[in-house]
Design a protein around this motif. Sequence first.
Motif, PDB file in Angstrom:
ATOM      1  N   MET A 159       0.855  -1.193   0.000  1.00  0.00           N
ATOM      2  CA  MET A 159       0.000   0.000   0.000  1.00  0.00           C
ATOM      3  C   MET A 159       0.888   1.239   0.000  1.00  0.00           C
ATOM      4  O   MET A 159       1.838   1.345   0.768  1.00  0.00           O
ATOM      5  N   SER A 160       0.557   2.216  -0.846  1.00  0.00           N
ATOM      6  CA  SER A 160       1.353   3.427  -0.946  1.00  0.00           C
ATOM      7  C   SER A 160       0.896   4.453   0.086  1.00  0.00           C
ATOM      8  O   SER A 160      -0.218   4.379   0.631  1.00  0.00           O
ATOM      9  N   VAL A 161       1.754   5.432   0.329  1.00  0.00           N
ATOM     10  CA  VAL A 161       1.390   6.544   1.199  1.00  0.00           C
ATOM     11  C   VAL A 161       0.157   7.258   0.653  1.00  0.00           C
ATOM     12  O   VAL A 161      -0.755   7.619   1.410  1.00  0.00           O
ATOM     13  N   ASP A 162       0.106   7.453  -0.647  1.00  0.00           N
ATOM     14  CA  ASP A 162      -1.050   8.095  -1.271  1.00  0.00           C
ATOM     15  C   ASP A 162      -2.328   7.332  -0.949  1.00  0.00           C
ATOM     16  O   ASP A 162      -3.340   7.913  -0.521  1.00  0.00           O
ATOM     17  N   GLU A 163      -2.304   6.025  -1.153  1.00  0.00           N
ATOM     18  CA  GLU A 163      -3.486   5.197  -0.885  1.00  0.00           C
ATOM     19  C   GLU A 163      -3.858   5.221   0.598  1.00  0.00           C
ATOM     20  O   GLU A 163      -5.045   5.294   0.945  1.00  0.00           O
ATOM     21  N   ALA A 164      -2.853   5.174   1.465  1.00  0.00           N
ATOM     22  CA  ALA A 164      -3.131   5.155   2.904  1.00  0.00           C
ATOM     23  C   ALA A 164      -3.717   6.481   3.372  1.00  0.00           C
ATOM     24  O   ALA A 164      -4.624   6.510   4.218  1.00  0.00           O
ATOM     25  N   LEU A 165      -3.209   7.601   2.848  1.00  0.00           N
ATOM     26  CA  LEU A 165      -3.761   8.906   3.201  1.00  0.00           C
ATOM     27  C   LEU A 165      -5.237   8.991   2.821  1.00  0.00           C
ATOM     28  O   LEU A 165      -6.070   9.478   3.601  1.00  0.00           O
ATOM     29  N   GLN A 166      -5.551   8.530   1.626  1.00  0.00           N
ATOM     30  CA  GLN A 166      -6.945   8.581   1.185  1.00  0.00           C
ATOM     31  C   GLN A 166      -7.813   7.630   1.987  1.00  0.00           C
ATOM     32  O   GLN A 166      -8.978   7.943   2.279  1.00  0.00           O
ATOM     33  N   ALA A 167      -7.263   6.484   2.374  1.00  0.00           N
ATOM     34  CA  ALA A 167      -8.039   5.492   3.122  1.00  0.00           C
ATOM     35  C   ALA A 167      -8.467   6.020   4.484  1.00  0.00           C
ATOM     36  O   ALA A 167      -9.554   5.695   4.966  1.00  0.00           O
ATOM     37  N   ILE A 168      -7.626   6.850   5.125  1.00  0.00           N
ATOM     38  CA  ILE A 168      -7.993   7.368   6.445  1.00  0.00           C
ATOM     39  C   ILE A 168      -8.562   8.784   6.376  1.00  0.00           C
ATOM     40  O   ILE A 168      -8.891   9.379   7.399  1.00  0.00           O
ATOM     41  N   GLY A 169      -8.680   9.335   5.158  1.00  0.00           N
ATOM     42  CA  GLY A 169      -9.291  10.646   4.996  1.00  0.00           C
ATOM     43  C   GLY A 169      -8.411  11.820   5.367  1.00  0.00           C
ATOM     44  O   GLY A 169      -8.917  12.887   5.729  1.00  0.00           O
ATOM     45  N   TYR A 170      -7.103  11.653   5.261  1.00  0.00           N
ATOM     46  CA  TYR A 170      -6.193  12.741   5.617  1.00  0.00           C
ATOM     47  C   TYR A 170      -5.280  13.152   4.466  1.00  0.00           C
ATOM     48  O   TYR A 170      -4.164  13.596   4.673  1.00  0.00           O
ATOM     49  N   ARG A 171      -5.773  13.047   3.241  1.00  0.00           N
ATOM     50  CA  ARG A 171      -5.072  13.597   2.074  1.00  0.00           C
ATOM     51  C   ARG A 171      -5.641  14.992   1.866  1.00  0.00           C
ATOM     52  O   ARG A 171      -6.655  15.178   1.200  1.00  0.00           O
ATOM     53  N   GLY A 172      -5.017  15.984   2.490  1.00  0.00           N
ATOM     54  CA  GLY A 172      -5.546  17.336   2.458  1.00  0.00           C
ATOM     55  C   GLY A 172      -5.296  18.044   1.144  1.00  0.00           C
ATOM     56  O   GLY A 172      -4.653  17.513   0.230  1.00  0.00           O
ATOM     57  N   SER A 173      -5.750  19.272   1.051  1.00  0.00           N
ATOM     58  CA  SER A 173      -5.609  20.060  -0.178  1.00  0.00           C
ATOM     59  C   SER A 173      -4.524  21.117  -0.081  1.00  0.00           C
ATOM     60  O   SER A 173      -4.047  21.612  -1.103  1.00  0.00           O
ATOM     61  N   ARG A 174      -4.109  21.452   1.126  1.00  0.00           N
ATOM     62  CA  ARG A 174      -3.068  22.470   1.301  1.00  0.00           C
ATOM     63  C   ARG A 174      -1.730  21.928   0.796  1.00  0.00           C
ATOM     64  O   ARG A 174      -1.358  20.793   1.121  1.00  0.00           O
ATOM     65  N   PRO A 175      -0.980  22.685  -0.002  1.00  0.00           N
ATOM     66  CA  PRO A 175       0.297  22.181  -0.524  1.00  0.00           C
ATOM     67  C   PRO A 175       1.275  21.831   0.599  1.00  0.00           C
ATOM     68  O   PRO A 175       1.385  22.568   1.587  1.00  0.00           O
TER      69      PRO A 175
END
Length: 408
Positions: A159-175
């Motif tokens: 599992m990638s960091v990208d996938e894990a961030l999205q899975a827990i709902g913490y892939r934010g929009s701020r750069p």
Amino acid sequence: MISVNADRLWATLEEMAQIGATPAGGVTRLALSDEDRIARDRLRDWAQQAGLHCDVDTLGNMFIRRPGRQSHLPPVLMGSHVDSQPLGGRYDGIYGVLAGLEVLRTLNDRQIDTERDILLVNWTNEEGARFAPAMLASGVWTGHFSEAFALSRTDSDGMSVDEALQAIGYRGSRPARSIPLHACYEVHIEQGPILEEEGIDIGVVRSAMGQRWYTVTLKGFAAHAGTTPMRSRRDALTGFARLALGVEEIGIRHIPDGRATTGMVQNSPNSRNVVPGEVVCSVEFRHPQSAALEAMEKDLHAAVADLRERGLEVKVERIFDYAPIAFDPGCIRRVEQAASQLGYAWRPMVSGAGHDTCYLNAIAPASMIFIPCEKGISHNEAENILPRWSEKGANVLLHALLSAAGEI
């Protein structure tokens, strides 16, 4: 002098320790796991209850802001991390986040305004236990890694960091990139025995050791354990044994500041009846001087040259190079003054561990504050601190931060 609410801080630490709690009294709260999500949610809830806003960037870093009177000025930042090692301790990282939260709560209680905004941060994947390397998201934020590199890191299940961030709902929009900062502070448990042994309240961290990590691959030849004579063997595991002892000797040659560790090993085919054909292992060196790290690396190559003469193929790959750093004199002075004014015993220290603030030091003035931990135990379920230690560290953080942020 004002003080934090010590009982509230301790209660907050104890409540957070229940998230990912292990039977032996530690925590397992790996980066971007469900336990990490619950802890993040709890931190955000506490911030919102204190009337504070929380932003999340594209790497999941959480920024809790307390506005000052002059929000156009670069803010003062403090914080650490919520994630833990597997079967880790209750205070590593999270103490720095919750001490920071208590500082913000105390400022609210006392209705103290500051000139500058204050930011409390929870950095993603400081430990590097699930996704390598360590200090991944602060490394992106400070320009050490690219965001694409960080998002592509994978765990042992793929599992990638990208996938894990999205899975827990913490892939934010701020750069996930830095902003101008006036000063940065991180309070942390020492993870060593010096402060407790010497009866010192506070460690004023002036510098941090450099680190070099290597992956070493030893290739011999897998053969039948019963029919292959000893003189005919190319045993990768006995080669590894010689290497591990050699690494230990390198560390001993560079005492008192040198550290040399072989912490991970994979043996193949790992069968009772087969002479081992391949070993992959880690080697890690730490030292506060770059010249010493160069010498340690030279010694490593000398050690593997001897193994080649024994018929093994050896590959040494340096996978991480983290230079020694010196923290900002101004930030250090504020910590020293705060500890002295509070009447706490303090001493200068060098950090043997890597921390997010070490990356921040490259882009802004920064320093660290250490408190004791029992017997120096960390990255272990037996890790422990005392309430009075947590209180003193938070008080030093409070007053160093007020000095930097400009109390009104």
